[in-house]
Design an enzyme around this catalytic site. Structure first.
Site, PDB file in Angstrom:
ATOM      1  N   CYS A  81       4.879  11.984  -7.385  1.00  0.00           N
ATOM      2  CA  CYS A  81       5.849  11.309  -8.237  1.00  0.00           C
ATOM      3  C   CYS A  81       5.261  11.090  -9.637  1.00  0.00           C
ATOM      4  O   CYS A  81       5.087  12.039 -10.389  1.00  0.00           O
ATOM      5  CB  CYS A  81       6.303  10.000  -7.586  1.00  0.00           C
ATOM      6  SG  CYS A  81       7.817   9.314  -8.324  1.00  0.00           S
ATOM      7  N   HIS A 176       8.042  11.596  -2.308  1.00  0.00           N
ATOM      8  CA  HIS A 176       6.992  10.760  -1.722  1.00  0.00           C
ATOM      9  C   HIS A 176       6.686  11.205  -0.285  1.00  0.00           C
ATOM     10  O   HIS A 176       7.375  10.802   0.651  1.00  0.00           O
ATOM     11  CB  HIS A 176       7.417   9.289  -1.730  1.00  0.00           C
ATOM     12  CG  HIS A 176       7.382   8.660  -3.078  1.00  0.00           C
ATOM     13  ND1 HIS A 176       6.269   8.027  -3.574  1.00  0.00           N
ATOM     14  CD2 HIS A 176       8.326   8.582  -4.051  1.00  0.00           C
ATOM     15  CE1 HIS A 176       6.514   7.579  -4.794  1.00  0.00           C
ATOM     16  NE2 HIS A 176       7.761   7.903  -5.109  1.00  0.00           N
ATOM     17  N   GLU A 178       4.283  10.216   1.504  1.00  0.00           N
ATOM     18  CA  GLU A 178       3.606   9.154   2.247  1.00  0.00           C
ATOM     19  C   GLU A 178       4.553   8.262   3.030  1.00  0.00           C
ATOM     20  O   GLU A 178       4.132   7.574   3.970  1.00  0.00           O
ATOM     21  CB  GLU A 178       2.756   8.295   1.303  1.00  0.00           C
ATOM     22  CG  GLU A 178       3.523   7.428   0.317  1.00  0.00           C
ATOM     23  CD  GLU A 178       3.860   8.129  -0.976  1.00  0.00           C
ATOM     24  OE1 GLU A 178       3.976   7.441  -2.009  1.00  0.00           O
ATOM     25  OE2 GLU A 178       4.029   9.375  -0.972  1.00  0.00           O
ATOM     26  N   SER A 230      -4.569 -18.572  13.338  1.00  0.00           N
ATOM     27  CA  SER A 230      -3.144 -18.888  13.349  1.00  0.00           C
ATOM     28  C   SER A 230      -2.515 -18.571  14.698  1.00  0.00           C
ATOM     29  O   SER A 230      -1.390 -18.970  14.962  1.00  0.00           O
ATOM     30  CB  SER A 230      -2.422 -18.092  12.257  1.00  0.00           C
ATOM     31  OG  SER A 230      -2.419 -16.712  12.576  1.00  0.00           O
ATOM     32  N   GLY A 232      -2.053 -15.438  15.404  1.00  0.00           N
ATOM     33  CA  GLY A 232      -1.539 -14.104  15.159  1.00  0.00           C
ATOM     34  C   GLY A 232      -2.583 -13.030  15.366  1.00  0.00           C
ATOM     35  O   GLY A 232      -3.767 -13.308  15.566  1.00  0.00           O
ATOM     36  N   SER A 235      -5.567 -12.767  12.247  1.00  0.00           N
ATOM     37  CA  SER A 235      -6.664 -13.734  12.243  1.00  0.00           C
ATOM     38  C   SER A 235      -7.510 -13.600  13.501  1.00  0.00           C
ATOM     39  O   SER A 235      -8.729 -13.811  13.467  1.00  0.00           O
ATOM     40  CB  SER A 235      -6.126 -15.165  12.108  1.00  0.00           C
ATOM     41  OG  SER A 235      -5.357 -15.533  13.233  1.00  0.00           O
TER      42      SER A 235
END
Length: 539
Positions: A81, A176, A178, A230, A232, A235
């Protein structure tokens, strides 16, 4: 020593996806700003260079250019691009305004037989021309190719959608490759990295662990680290990686801010204290967090408050450690890019993340972010390699601010309790419902996914509390209660996402259970927004 690909970032929101595709090919790569010095480029010694896109205009901005060393190295270069446009300008071509801007899906026709596109196509025209289904996002276009280049691809509104100088190994595409919307994009990037640049596919997660452990030990030395858990994935994996590197020098602080999922505290403590034998401090700071959030409705303000309070709690705990000098976080690449925190600082801010923003300059701890350059799927792969249990590694992402960004508007303890229970019911239904052959026949899943739970077939799912009331009827009486929204998405990189087409029966059971079991909610809706235009989280 691994072969390396250098990605020069001109400020695109999806530059990190280029790195993700390169790493999927098991080739090491790094993203650096486009204005690095010539000496840096030479010392990096890449096997190939990729020039990213940008929200800027090559036609207007003459400052965003690749270093001259890129063209002097004698290695293959791929422009994407904006990267194609700056390649054209720097090598003697011309860029001009496009009368027909292209944003979204497009079909590109291949021209000639180049090493980059040879044999790569989605379909062929009756005349035998190879065609690619791609994603475009540009307002400028190359009007004249530089000397030595030949046409490689075109669209009706972009006559030069790809160009190549095969002798020098220079290739450029206006689309693009990607992003997942470009169907053959992964093959195209692998072709450039492996075949044209000749990079060896020898970078694997085991190597990353060894390198990351060495970096952490070198950074930290004999100092102590404090990390906020957290519950999650991010972490948790960060904690396991740092614990692998420095052991008891790490103290994990699990903060109950009153915005956790149901039974979150018990699960985290059992996992880290019981199974990983890590040091964990449990801090109940719910009154502190909810007190500061009272009366605050703006989502950015809420995120900043939550980030600030986390810092205060960490500082208080750090003072109890005689040698604590570091604050560790589970920041990953999507957090950084959405906060406008790419290394170039040119990307546009979408929303702030508490892991990236909200940290005051007066913070008395240094920042340790071992996952900062990894994508979510790489974080999960890393967690498995570190020996973390599957129920933790493949748990859906949970934002650092917790339910604070899933309660629209002001955060109240009562709202959090209603949402916690509604969310738990939705997740329970997803885990307990397996995809069937009927689901596959209806196009809701692939035949190979039959028998898997819908929790595993979605990338992220949760409930959202809407602070609005609607009229309902329960039994013989009128109700006037709150609304819960259910959100489930499917994605490979969390930068773009599709809403999950869940079976109606599953949604019906979840809705009925929430309305019957969570007193205070009498209506449930399902979010059918993709990303973009919406973000995955509502705030």
């Amino acid at each position: 020593m691994h072969d390396k690909i250098l990605i020069l970032d001109f400020g695109s929101q999806v530059t990190q996806l280029i790195a993700r595709r390169v790493r999927e090919a098991h080739v090491y790569c790094e993203i650096h700003p486009n204005d690095v010095s010539d000496d840096f480029v030479r010392e990096f010694a890449p096997k190939g260079v990729i020039l990213s896109g940008s929200h800027a205009s090559t036609y207007e901005d003459h400052q965003l250019r690749a270093p001259q060393a890129v063209w002097d190295l004698g290695v293959p270069v791929l422009g994407i691009c904006y990267g194609m446009q700056t390649m054209a300008v720097q090598l003697g071509g011309k860029v001009e305004w496009s009368d027909h801007r292209e944003f979204g899906y497009a079909e590109v026709r291949a021209h000639g037989r180049t090493r980059l596109l040879d044999g790569i196509q989605d379909f062929a025209t009756p005349e035998g021309h190879g065609m690619l289904k791609v994603w475009m996002s540009h307002g400028d276009k190359v009007g004249e190719m530089p000397p030595g280049f030949a046409l490689m691809a075109s669209t009706p509104s972009c006559p030069i959608a790809g160009m190549a100088d095969e002798a020098r190994g220079y290739y450029a595409v206006q689309f693009h490759p990607e992003v997942t919307h470009t169907v053959q994009g992964r093959k195209l990037l692998e072709r450039f990295v492996l075949d044209i640049a000749g990079a060896k596919p020898d970078w694997i997660m085991r190597d990353h662990i060894e390198e990351a452990v060495a970096r952490i030990r070198e950074q930290v030395g004999d100092e102590e680290v404090i990390l906020g858990l957290s519950g999650g994935v991010d972490s948790s994996v960060a904690a396991a990686l740092i614990h692998r590197a420095i052991g008891d020098q790490l103290t994990c602080v699990f903060v109950d801010h009153g915005l956790l999922r149901l039974n979150e505290g018990k699960m985290v403590l059992d996992m880290f204290e019981g199974r990983l034998h890590a040091k964990v401090v449990h801090v109940d700071a719910s009154e502190q967090f909810l007190g500061h959030l009272a009366g605050v409705a703006d989502p950015e303000h809420k995120r900043k408050i939550i980030g600030r309070e986390f810092v205060e709690v960490f500082q208080a705990e750090a003072k109890k450690l005689t040698n604590a000098k570091w604050l560790a976080q589970g920041t990953i690449y999507p957090d950084v890019i959405e906060s406008g925190g790419a290394k170039t600082k040119k990307a546009t801010t979408i929303k702030s993340h508490h892991n990236v923003g909200g940290l005051p300059e007066t913070l008395g701890l240094k920042l340790l972010e071992p996952l900062r350059d990894l994508f979510k799927d790489e974080v999960r792969e890393l967690g498995v390699a570190l020996g973390l249990p599957a129920e933790m590694v493949y748990r859906h992402p949970f934002p650092g601010p917790g339910l604070g960004v899933r309660i629209l508007g002001e955060v109240k303890r009562d709202y959090a309790e209603l949402l916690r229970r509604a969310d738990a019911i939705f997740i329970e239904e997803l885990r307990g419902t397996l995809a069937t052959e009927q689901d596959a026949a209806a196009g809701l899943c692939e035949p190979s996914q039959v028998g898997k739970s819908w929790y595993d077939l979605t990338s992220q799912a949760f409930a959202v509390f809407l602070p609005v009331k609607s009229v309902g009827v329960m039994g013989d009486g009128r109700t006037y209660d709150y609304v819960a929204a259910l959100r489930a998405v499917q994605t490979t990189d969390f930068m773009t996402a599709h809403w999950a087409h869940l079976p109606y029966a599953l949604l019906g059971r979840a809705s009925n259970r929430i309305i019957n079991e969570v007193r205070g909610i009498n209506r449930v809706v399902y979010d059918v927004s993709g990303k973009p235009p919406a973000t995955i989280e509502w705030e």
